[in-house]
Structure formats: structure tokens, C-alpha cells
Scaffold this motif. Structure first.
Motif, short mmCIF file in Angstrom:
data_model
loop_
_atom_site.label_atom_id
_atom_site.label_comp_id
_atom_site.label_asym_id
_atom_site.label_seq_id
_atom_site.Cartn_x
_atom_site.Cartn_y
_atom_site.Cartn_z
N LYS A 32 0.82 -1.21 0.00
CA LYS A 32 0.00 0.00 0.00
C LYS A 32 0.86 1.28 0.00
O LYS A 32 0.38 2.37 0.26
N GLU A 33 2.14 1.11 -0.30
CA GLU A 33 3.05 2.25 -0.35
C GLU A 33 2.83 3.03 -1.63
O GLU A 33 2.62 2.45 -2.70
N MET A 34 2.88 4.37 -1.54
CA MET A 34 2.70 5.21 -2.72
C MET A 34 3.94 5.11 -3.61
O MET A 34 5.04 5.30 -3.14
N VAL A 35 3.73 4.78 -4.88
CA VAL A 35 4.85 4.65 -5.80
C VAL A 35 5.06 5.96 -6.56
O VAL A 35 6.17 6.47 -6.65
N GLU A 36 3.98 6.49 -7.10
CA GLU A 36 4.09 7.73 -7.87
C GLU A 36 2.76 8.45 -7.96
O GLU A 36 1.70 7.82 -7.91
N ASN A 37 2.85 9.76 -8.09
CA ASN A 37 1.69 10.60 -8.29
C ASN A 37 1.94 11.42 -9.55
O ASN A 37 2.89 12.20 -9.57
N VAL A 38 1.14 11.25 -10.57
CA VAL A 38 1.38 11.95 -11.83
C VAL A 38 0.26 12.96 -12.06
O VAL A 38 -0.89 12.57 -12.23
N SER A 39 0.61 14.23 -12.08
CA SER A 39 -0.40 15.27 -12.30
C SER A 39 -1.00 15.13 -13.69
O SER A 39 -0.31 14.79 -14.65
N ILE A 40 -2.30 15.41 -13.78
CA ILE A 40 -3.01 15.33 -15.06
C ILE A 40 -2.34 16.23 -16.11
O ILE A 40 -2.34 15.92 -17.28
N TYR A 41 -1.71 17.31 -15.66
CA TYR A 41 -1.09 18.25 -16.60
C TYR A 41 0.23 17.74 -17.16
O TYR A 41 0.76 18.30 -18.10
N ARG A 42 0.78 16.68 -16.56
CA ARG A 42 2.02 16.12 -17.09
C ARG A 42 1.77 14.93 -18.03
O ARG A 42 2.68 14.45 -18.68
N ILE A 43 0.50 14.47 -18.07
CA ILE A 43 0.17 13.33 -18.92
C ILE A 43 -0.18 13.84 -20.32
O ILE A 43 -1.04 14.69 -20.46
N SER A 44 0.52 13.33 -21.33
CA SER A 44 0.25 13.84 -22.68
C SER A 44 -0.48 12.84 -23.56
O SER A 44 -1.01 13.19 -24.60
N TYR A 45 -0.50 11.57 -23.16
CA TYR A 45 -1.11 10.56 -24.03
C TYR A 45 -1.42 9.31 -23.22
O TYR A 45 -0.71 9.01 -22.27
N CYS A 46 -2.47 8.62 -23.60
CA CYS A 46 -2.68 7.29 -23.04
C CYS A 46 -3.39 6.44 -24.08
O CYS A 46 -4.10 6.94 -24.94
N THR A 47 -3.15 5.15 -24.03
CA THR A 47 -3.64 4.28 -25.08
C THR A 47 -3.76 2.84 -24.60
O THR A 47 -3.14 2.45 -23.62
N THR A 48 -4.57 2.08 -25.32
CA THR A 48 -4.59 0.63 -25.18
C THR A 48 -3.97 0.11 -26.46
O THR A 48 -4.41 0.48 -27.55
N ASP A 49 -2.94 -0.68 -26.35
CA ASP A 49 -2.23 -1.14 -27.55
C ASP A 49 -3.11 -2.04 -28.41
O ASP A 49 -3.84 -2.88 -27.89
N LYS A 50 -3.04 -1.86 -29.72
CA LYS A 50 -3.88 -2.65 -30.64
C LYS A 50 -3.49 -4.12 -30.63
O LYS A 50 -4.34 -5.00 -30.63
N LEU A 51 -2.17 -4.40 -30.63
CA LEU A 51 -1.72 -5.79 -30.68
C LEU A 51 -1.70 -6.40 -29.28
O LEU A 51 -2.23 -7.47 -29.05
N GLN A 52 -1.06 -5.67 -28.37
CA GLN A 52 -1.01 -6.14 -26.97
C GLN A 52 -2.23 -5.54 -26.29
O GLN A 52 -2.10 -4.60 -25.52
N ASN A 53 -3.42 -6.07 -26.59
CA ASN A 53 -4.62 -5.33 -26.20
C ASN A 53 -4.96 -5.38 -24.72
O ASN A 53 -5.94 -4.79 -24.29
N LYS A 54 -4.15 -6.07 -23.91
CA LYS A 54 -4.36 -6.02 -22.47
C LYS A 54 -3.43 -5.01 -21.83
O LYS A 54 -3.38 -4.87 -20.61
N VAL A 55 -2.66 -4.33 -22.68
CA VAL A 55 -1.68 -3.37 -22.16
C VAL A 55 -2.23 -1.95 -22.22
O VAL A 55 -2.68 -1.49 -23.27
N PHE A 56 -2.20 -1.27 -21.07
CA PHE A 56 -2.53 0.15 -20.98
C PHE A 56 -1.23 0.90 -20.79
O PHE A 56 -0.36 0.45 -20.04
N ALA A 57 -1.06 2.01 -21.49
CA ALA A 57 0.16 2.80 -21.32
C ALA A 57 -0.16 4.28 -21.31
O ALA A 57 -1.13 4.71 -21.93
N TYR A 58 0.65 5.03 -20.58
CA TYR A 58 0.51 6.49 -20.65
C TYR A 58 1.89 7.11 -20.82
O TYR A 58 2.90 6.52 -20.46
#
Length: 181
Positions: free
Chosen positions: A107-133
């Protein structure tokens, strides 16, 4: 409960509009918000949680783009396959403030990413169980692509849609607070 329902609806909405999942986050106003939008707002303000496995990170040259993300995910997955280690299980929480990552076991906090620093997010077409930002590192300013494995394709898509909606909501909140100026 109702938030599970909202998630299922979100998953269905993404299945109906693969373009949204593919292009990730254009901050253009979408003409029609999915029907689940109203149900999503409440839980989204609190933060929607997903339990995922963290695959790793790679640096990228561009803040957004389908090809860039696909290549980055390929690199991360290839590296992940080589190392025989167990992947860190994380709780990824999405809210209009951004994305937070917590170790699922400690339950330790690993990272906090502000919405303003996120430029893209996607679900890969081939690796369709993979989420990336893709987000800009607070320390170095470098663009980092982080990838996660979800138990099901629908969950990866739901995370993507939820981030897109968090952006829309952050935008709405921002506009609401600046309207009176």
C-alpha cells in the motif's frame, strides 16, 4: 455496486469507439459524451481504482502518437519478457487530478502523476491487455512511457476511457473556475 456498472458501461463505450482508445487523449471537445458520462462523474471525482501489473518504462521522443506508443510498448514488453522477475502489482487510481500508483501489497505510494504532465494514453492494438501512458518526468523533464498489464482487454480499455474522461473533467473544472474571471 454502481461504480462497477459505470466501469462496464465505460468498457462498452470504448468498444463502440475504438478511435478514442487509439488516439488516446486529444483535448478537443468530443461532440457526444458516452451515456455513462453522468454515472462516471461521481466515482471519478473520488478516483477510480484498477489493479494492474507494472511492466516497465521507456523514454520516448514525442509526447503523443499511436506509432510512438506502439513502439514504446513493444520495447517495454520485450524487456519485460527477458527478465523473469515477478511484476509489481499496483493499484492505479485515476481522478481529475491525475494518476496515482500504489504498491498493491504494501500500500506504499509509488508515484503521483499530475493530469497536466500526462500527454497521451492508449490501449495497444496488438497487446490489447496493455494500458500505457506518456508523461513528462517531474525530475528530469524527459518523456516517459509507462506500461501496465491488465487481466482483461476490457479493463485496459476502461482505464484508457477513464483517463480520457478525467481529462475532460479536469478541463470542465478548470473552465468553470476561470469562467468568472
Amino acid at each position: 455496486g454502481s461504480s462497477m456498472e459505470a466501469l462496464r458501461a465505460a468498457g462498452r463505450a470504448v468498444l463502440r469507439s475504438p478511435r478514442l482508445a487509439r488516439h488516446g487523449l486529444g483535448l478537443r471537445r468530443r461532440r457526444k459524451l458516452p451515456e455513462s458520462w453522468a454515472d462516471m462523474q461521481e466515482p471519478l471525482l473520488e478516483g477510480m481504482c484498477f489493479t494492474l501489473k507494472y511492466l516497465g518504462m521507456t523514454l520516448v521522443e514525442k509526447p503523443k502518437g499511436e506509432d510512438m506508443a506502439a513502439a514504446a510498448i513493444r520495447r517495454i514488453v520485450a524487456t519485460a519478457r527477458v527478465g523473469a522477475r515477478k511484476f509489481q502489482k499496483v493499484i492505479l487510481t485515476v481522478s481529475p487530478r491525475g494518476i496515482s500508483l500504489q504498491d498493491a501489497d504494501t500500500k506504499e505510494m509509488v508515484e503521483n502523476v499530475s493530469i497536466y504532465r500526462i500527454s497521451y494514453c492508449t490501449t495497444d492494438k496488438l497487446q490489447n491487455k496493455v494500458f500505457a501512458y506518456v508523461a513528462q518526468s517531474q525530475e528530469s523533464g524527459a518523456l516517459e512511457c509507462h506500461a501496465f498489464l491488465s487481466p482483461k482487454k476490457k479493463i485496459a480499455q476502461a482505464v484508457t476511457l477513464t483517463v480520457a474522461q478525467a481529462f475532460q473533467m479536469a478541463l470542465d473544472l478548470w473552465e468553470a473556475t476561470h469562467a468568472g474571471r
